[in-house]
Design a protein around this motif. Structure first.
Motif, PDB file in Angstrom:
ATOM      1  N   PHE A   1       0.091  13.017  -9.452  1.00 33.47           N
ATOM      2  CA  PHE A   1      -0.625  13.945 -10.325  1.00 33.47           C
ATOM      3  C   PHE A   1       0.278  15.119 -10.697  1.00 33.47           C
ATOM      4  O   PHE A   1       1.106  15.559  -9.889  1.00 33.47           O
ATOM      5  CB  PHE A   1      -1.835  14.536  -9.590  1.00 33.47           C
ATOM      6  CG  PHE A   1      -2.767  13.520  -8.994  1.00 33.47           C
ATOM      7  CD1 PHE A   1      -2.492  12.961  -7.754  1.00 33.47           C
ATOM      8  CD2 PHE A   1      -3.911  13.128  -9.659  1.00 33.47           C
ATOM      9  CE1 PHE A   1      -3.341  12.021  -7.186  1.00 33.47           C
ATOM     10  CE2 PHE A   1      -4.766  12.201  -9.104  1.00 33.47           C
ATOM     11  CZ  PHE A   1      -4.477  11.641  -7.867  1.00 33.47           C
TER      12      PHE A   1
ATOM     13  N   LEU B   1      -5.778  19.554 -14.302  1.00 33.66           N
ATOM     14  CA  LEU B   1      -5.004  18.325 -14.294  1.00 33.66           C
ATOM     15  C   LEU B   1      -4.373  18.091 -15.666  1.00 33.66           C
ATOM     16  O   LEU B   1      -5.059  18.090 -16.695  1.00 33.66           O
ATOM     17  CB  LEU B   1      -5.917  17.157 -13.918  1.00 33.66           C
ATOM     18  CG  LEU B   1      -5.265  15.792 -13.820  1.00 33.66           C
ATOM     19  CD1 LEU B   1      -4.260  15.753 -12.670  1.00 33.66           C
ATOM     20  CD2 LEU B   1      -6.339  14.720 -13.624  1.00 33.66           C
TER      21      LEU B   1
ATOM     22  N   PHE C   1      -2.158  12.104 -14.743  1.00 32.83           N
ATOM     23  CA  PHE C   1      -1.976  11.416 -13.479  1.00 32.83           C
ATOM     24  C   PHE C   1      -1.552   9.971 -13.732  1.00 32.83           C
ATOM     25  O   PHE C   1      -1.680   9.450 -14.838  1.00 32.83           O
ATOM     26  CB  PHE C   1      -3.210  11.522 -12.578  1.00 32.83           C
ATOM     27  CG  PHE C   1      -4.421  10.770 -13.052  1.00 32.83           C
ATOM     28  CD1 PHE C   1      -5.285  11.345 -13.976  1.00 32.83           C
ATOM     29  CD2 PHE C   1      -4.733   9.525 -12.537  1.00 32.83           C
ATOM     30  CE1 PHE C   1      -6.420  10.678 -14.397  1.00 32.83           C
ATOM     31  CE2 PHE C   1      -5.865   8.855 -12.950  1.00 32.83           C
ATOM     32  CZ  PHE C   1      -6.705   9.430 -13.880  1.00 32.83           C
TER      33      PHE C   1
ATOM     34  N   TYR D   1      -1.624   6.061 -11.724  1.00 30.68           N
ATOM     35  CA  TYR D   1      -2.118   5.271 -10.602  1.00 30.68           C
ATOM     36  C   TYR D   1      -1.248   4.047 -10.328  1.00 30.68           C
ATOM     37  O   TYR D   1      -1.557   3.231  -9.465  1.00 30.68           O
ATOM     38  CB  TYR D   1      -3.579   4.870 -10.811  1.00 30.68           C
ATOM     39  CG  TYR D   1      -3.848   4.193 -12.113  1.00 30.68           C
ATOM     40  CD1 TYR D   1      -4.182   4.932 -13.242  1.00 30.68           C
ATOM     41  CD2 TYR D   1      -3.770   2.807 -12.234  1.00 30.68           C
ATOM     42  CE1 TYR D   1      -4.430   4.318 -14.451  1.00 30.68           C
ATOM     43  CE2 TYR D   1      -4.013   2.186 -13.442  1.00 30.68           C
ATOM     44  CZ  TYR D   1      -4.344   2.946 -14.542  1.00 30.68           C
ATOM     45  OH  TYR D   1      -4.580   2.346 -15.749  1.00 30.68           O
TER      46      TYR D   1
ATOM     47  N   PRO E   1     -10.099   6.399  -2.532  1.00 30.97           N
ATOM     48  CA  PRO E   1     -11.029   7.532  -2.486  1.00 30.97           C
ATOM     49  C   PRO E   1     -12.226   7.304  -1.587  1.00 30.97           C
ATOM     50  O   PRO E   1     -12.780   8.249  -1.026  1.00 30.97           O
ATOM     51  CB  PRO E   1     -11.448   7.707  -3.944  1.00 30.97           C
ATOM     52  CG  PRO E   1     -10.999   6.496  -4.646  1.00 30.97           C
ATOM     53  CD  PRO E   1      -9.904   5.887  -3.871  1.00 30.97           C
ATOM     54  N   SER E   2     -12.656   6.049  -1.412  1.00 33.30           N
ATOM     55  CA  SER E   2     -13.827   5.801  -0.566  1.00 33.30           C
ATOM     56  C   SER E   2     -13.551   6.138   0.889  1.00 33.30           C
ATOM     57  O   SER E   2     -14.467   6.320   1.682  1.00 33.30           O
ATOM     58  CB  SER E   2     -14.240   4.339  -0.688  1.00 33.30           C
ATOM     59  OG  SER E   2     -13.180   3.504  -0.279  1.00 33.30           O
TER      60      SER E   2
ATOM     61  N   ASP F   1     -14.022   4.425  -7.952  1.00 33.10           N
ATOM     62  CA  ASP F   1     -13.026   4.092  -6.936  1.00 33.10           C
ATOM     63  C   ASP F   1     -11.662   3.795  -7.540  1.00 33.10           C
ATOM     64  O   ASP F   1     -10.640   4.091  -6.950  1.00 33.10           O
ATOM     65  CB  ASP F   1     -13.488   2.876  -6.127  1.00 33.10           C
ATOM     66  CG  ASP F   1     -14.425   3.307  -5.019  1.00 33.10           C
ATOM     67  OD1 ASP F   1     -15.069   2.428  -4.425  1.00 33.10           O
ATOM     68  OD2 ASP F   1     -14.507   4.509  -4.755  1.00 33.10           O
TER      69      ASP F   1
ATOM     70  N   ASN G   1     -10.422   4.838 -10.411  1.00 35.60           N
ATOM     71  CA  ASN G   1      -9.865   5.813 -11.350  1.00 35.60           C
ATOM     72  C   ASN G   1     -10.515   7.170 -11.130  1.00 35.60           C
ATOM     73  O   ASN G   1     -11.212   7.673 -11.981  1.00 35.60           O
ATOM     74  CB  ASN G   1     -10.116   5.333 -12.781  1.00 35.60           C
ATOM     75  CG  ASN G   1      -9.375   6.166 -13.787  1.00 35.60           C
ATOM     76  OD1 ASN G   1      -8.426   6.856 -13.464  1.00 35.60           O
ATOM     77  ND2 ASN G   1      -9.817   6.115 -15.019  1.00 35.60           N
ATOM     78  N   TYR G   2     -10.266   7.742  -9.983  1.00 31.05           N
ATOM     79  CA  TYR G   2     -11.004   8.949  -9.655  1.00 31.05           C
ATOM     80  C   TYR G   2     -10.275  10.182 -10.155  1.00 31.05           C
ATOM     81  O   TYR G   2      -9.107  10.147 -10.467  1.00 31.05           O
ATOM     82  CB  TYR G   2     -11.235   9.026  -8.153  1.00 31.05           C
ATOM     83  CG  TYR G   2     -10.017   9.467  -7.379  1.00 31.05           C
ATOM     84  CD1 TYR G   2      -8.903   8.658  -7.273  1.00 31.05           C
ATOM     85  CD2 TYR G   2      -9.977  10.701  -6.746  1.00 31.05           C
ATOM     86  CE1 TYR G   2      -7.802   9.055  -6.565  1.00 31.05           C
ATOM     87  CE2 TYR G   2      -8.884  11.107  -6.030  1.00 31.05           C
ATOM     88  CZ  TYR G   2      -7.805  10.282  -5.935  1.00 31.05           C
ATOM     89  OH  TYR G   2      -6.703  10.667  -5.231  1.00 31.05           O
ATOM     90  N   GLN G   3     -11.016  11.251 -10.185  1.00 32.77           N
ATOM     91  CA  GLN G   3     -10.448  12.504 -10.645  1.00 32.77           C
ATOM     92  C   GLN G   3     -11.148  13.641  -9.920  1.00 32.77           C
ATOM     93  O   GLN G   3     -12.353  13.613  -9.713  1.00 32.77           O
ATOM     94  CB  GLN G   3     -10.651  12.648 -12.154  1.00 32.77           C
ATOM     95  CG  GLN G   3     -10.006  13.888 -12.725  1.00 32.77           C
ATOM     96  CD  GLN G   3     -10.042  13.893 -14.239  1.00 32.77           C
ATOM     97  OE1 GLN G   3     -10.082  12.852 -14.861  1.00 32.77           O
ATOM     98  NE2 GLN G   3     -10.036  15.078 -14.827  1.00 32.77           N
TER      99      GLN G   3
END
Lengths: 115, 113
Positions: free
Chosen positions: A33, A45, A48, A50, A98-99, B96, B98-100
């Motif tokens: 990021f 932001l 970013f 991934y 993220p989970s 999940d 593509n989080y921000q």
């Protein structure tokens, strides 16, 4: 420990110059990021990524571009620097789960001044 | 509009006192992060809150999350000078894949001896 490094701590450039800010992380993280931090505005932001060669615009992408040719490296480019791009720029990386609680790890920041 | 609002933005307090920083957000989320930033330094992670009712504690700091109220709190107990810093909350609004994070403006905390 995760380490995120940025190419410069302080940078002074002139209006119209092309500026490169580089960020390197050593934890094999998927996500990287670029933020800018201005007093009273928190972090915003810019872009970013991934995955290698993948990028997504953030909230304020205008005037910026990015490059991610290798997983560990994420570059921010100011094509033609302007005075309103004077700011602190922060790079971060995260593992991409993220989970499970995807903490972002930040570099030390680059304070850019455009004259 | 997606908003994350921290309150207060500036707090000066005496050592030994208790206080709470509030983080309100405007969209549905059950993932919230607290970070700390010391002057001239970068951000470091403090807490990760991943569900309604989550509570995390580290030393004199305790964070909680109420997803129904869209509110997180950072409580400081018996403050000491070393806790002087700027504290940010950030809310994860993405999916999940593509989080921000949306960040609050930060709360600058000064603890006087």
């Amino acid at each position: 420990d995760v380490k995120v490094t940025q190419s410069s701590r302080y940078l002074v450039k002139r209006t119209g110059e092309k500026v490169f800010l580089e960020c390197v992380q050593d934890m094999d993280h998927e996500n990287m990021f670029w933020y800018r931090q201005d007093p009273g505005l928190g972090l915003r932001l810019i872009y970013f990524s991934y995955d290698v060669k993948m990028k997504e615009k953030g909230d304020i992408p205008e005037g910026y571009s990015v490059s991610r040719e290798k997983k560990e490296r994420f570059s921010l480019i100011l094509e033609s620097a302007s005075t309103n791009q004077t700011s602190m720029y922060l790079c971060a990386s995260s593992s991409g789960t993220p989970s499970l609680g995807d903490t972002q790890y930040f570099g030390p920041g680059t304070r850019l001044t455009v004259l | 509009e997606l908003k994350v609002e921290q309150n207060p933005l500036f707090l000066s307090m005496q050592e030994g006192k208790n206080y709470t920083i509030y983080c309100n957000y405007s969209t549905t989320s059950d993932r919230l992060y607290w970070y700390r930033q010391d002057p001239g330094k970068s951000l470091e992670s403090l807490f990760v809150l991943l569900s309604n009712g989550a509570v995390k504690q580290e030393g004199r700091l305790m964070a909680s999350l109420d997803t129904k109220a869209r509110l997180s709190t950072l409580h400081i107990t018996a403050a000491v000078h070393d806790l002087s810093a700027t504290y940010f909350c950030a809310v994860d609004i993405g999916l999940d894949s593509n989080y921000q994070l949306i960040w609050g403006a930060g709360t600058k905390l000064i603890i006087k001896p």
